[in-house]
Enzyme design. Structure first.
Site, mmCIF file in Angstrom:
data_model
loop_
_atom_site.group_PDB
_atom_site.id
_atom_site.type_symbol
_atom_site.label_atom_id
_atom_site.label_comp_id
_atom_site.label_asym_id
_atom_site.label_seq_id
_atom_site.Cartn_x
_atom_site.Cartn_y
_atom_site.Cartn_z
ATOM 1 N N TRP A 26 0.851 -1.184 0.000
ATOM 2 C CA TRP A 26 0.000 0.000 0.000
ATOM 3 C C TRP A 26 0.890 1.237 0.000
ATOM 4 O O TRP A 26 1.912 1.265 0.695
ATOM 5 C CB TRP A 26 -0.887 0.027 1.250
ATOM 6 C CG TRP A 26 -2.207 -0.649 1.062
ATOM 7 C CD1 TRP A 26 -2.492 -1.966 1.261
ATOM 8 C CD2 TRP A 26 -3.426 -0.036 0.640
ATOM 9 N NE1 TRP A 26 -3.806 -2.212 0.985
ATOM 10 C CE2 TRP A 26 -4.415 -1.042 0.597
ATOM 11 C CE3 TRP A 26 -3.769 1.267 0.283
ATOM 12 C CZ2 TRP A 26 -5.724 -0.793 0.226
ATOM 13 C CZ3 TRP A 26 -5.073 1.517 -0.086
ATOM 14 C CH2 TRP A 26 -6.035 0.501 -0.112
ATOM 15 N N THR A 85 -13.079 6.863 8.816
ATOM 16 C CA THR A 85 -13.657 5.863 9.712
ATOM 17 C C THR A 85 -12.653 5.450 10.778
ATOM 18 O O THR A 85 -11.488 5.854 10.746
ATOM 19 C CB THR A 85 -14.080 4.602 8.929
ATOM 20 O OG1 THR A 85 -12.896 3.945 8.453
ATOM 21 C CG2 THR A 85 -14.985 4.965 7.751
ATOM 22 N N HIS A 87 -11.284 2.665 11.033
ATOM 23 C CA HIS A 87 -10.395 1.631 10.497
ATOM 24 C C HIS A 87 -8.926 1.948 10.779
ATOM 25 O O HIS A 87 -8.146 1.055 11.142
ATOM 26 C CB HIS A 87 -10.632 1.478 8.988
ATOM 27 C CG HIS A 87 -9.827 0.404 8.350
ATOM 28 N ND1 HIS A 87 -10.062 -0.930 8.580
ATOM 29 C CD2 HIS A 87 -8.781 0.466 7.495
ATOM 30 C CE1 HIS A 87 -9.192 -1.648 7.891
ATOM 31 N NE2 HIS A 87 -8.406 -0.825 7.220
ATOM 32 N N ARG A 126 8.199 11.935 5.909
ATOM 33 C CA ARG A 126 8.910 10.990 6.765
ATOM 34 C C ARG A 126 9.516 9.813 5.999
ATOM 35 O O ARG A 126 10.202 8.987 6.574
ATOM 36 C CB ARG A 126 7.947 10.462 7.831
ATOM 37 C CG ARG A 126 7.561 11.522 8.841
ATOM 38 C CD ARG A 126 6.279 11.174 9.591
ATOM 39 N NE ARG A 126 5.980 12.172 10.610
ATOM 40 C CZ ARG A 126 5.464 13.367 10.373
ATOM 41 N NH1 ARG A 126 5.190 13.734 9.135
ATOM 42 N NH2 ARG A 126 5.214 14.214 11.357
#
Length: 165
Positions: A26, A85, A87, A126
């Site tokens: 991801w 959300t 999540h 970062r």
């Protein structure tokens, strides 16, 4: 403020140590670069690295555990960006708890190089990209190698300390 009080360890002498690096896919633009920087840091410290990839950050702990059973240290890399959300909270908690459990259960240092950020811009800042304020792929790898050297040093200590000494 991220980076405030950072120890500033650029490299350590980790010759002979092995590093298992697991990176999520991801946000690949960022995790790919973080992975490159982690491998470069291991090389700069004299350690040998092996790379594994997983789909997302939730999958990091189980692969980190498999790596910890074969290598001296593990570096887990990923990016989790807050959404609308809950999540985000569940993912961040499960990844952090999982990586901590792996370190304690296996008795091996596990570097938590998962960026947990509110925005993709914070992640970019970062990820060690040109112009980034921080380089978490590199820093996480050096930190975990430093921890391995500390553990190794403690194992060599024969002098007892404390109340039972």
């Amino acid at each position: 403020m991220a980076g405030f009080g950072e120890p500033g360890i650029d490299t350590v002498d980790a010759a002979g140590l092995t590093v298992g690096v697991v990176a999520a896919r991801w946000h690949g633009e960022l995790t790919d670069h973080m992975l490159e920087r982690a491998v470069a840091a291991a090389d700069a410290c004299g350690a040998r690295s092996v790379v594994a990839r997983v789909a997302g950050s939730v999958e990091l702990p189980v692969v980190a555990q498999a790596l910890a059973r074969r290598y001296d240290v593990v570096v887990a890399l990923g990016v989790v960006v807050r959404g609308a959300t809950a999540h985000f909270d569940y993912v961040c908690r499960s990844v952090t708890d999982g990586l901590t459990r792996v370190a304690l259960d296996e008795g091996k240092p596990v570097g938590h190089g998962v960026l947990t950020v509110n925005t993709i811009e914070q992640a970019r800042d970062r990820a060690g990209l040109p112009g980034s304020a921080e380089d978490k792929g590199w820093a996480t790898t050096v930190a975990v190698l430093d921890a391995a050297l500390a553990v190794r040093g403690l194992a060599r200590t024969t002098q007892r300390v404390g109340f039972d000494a």
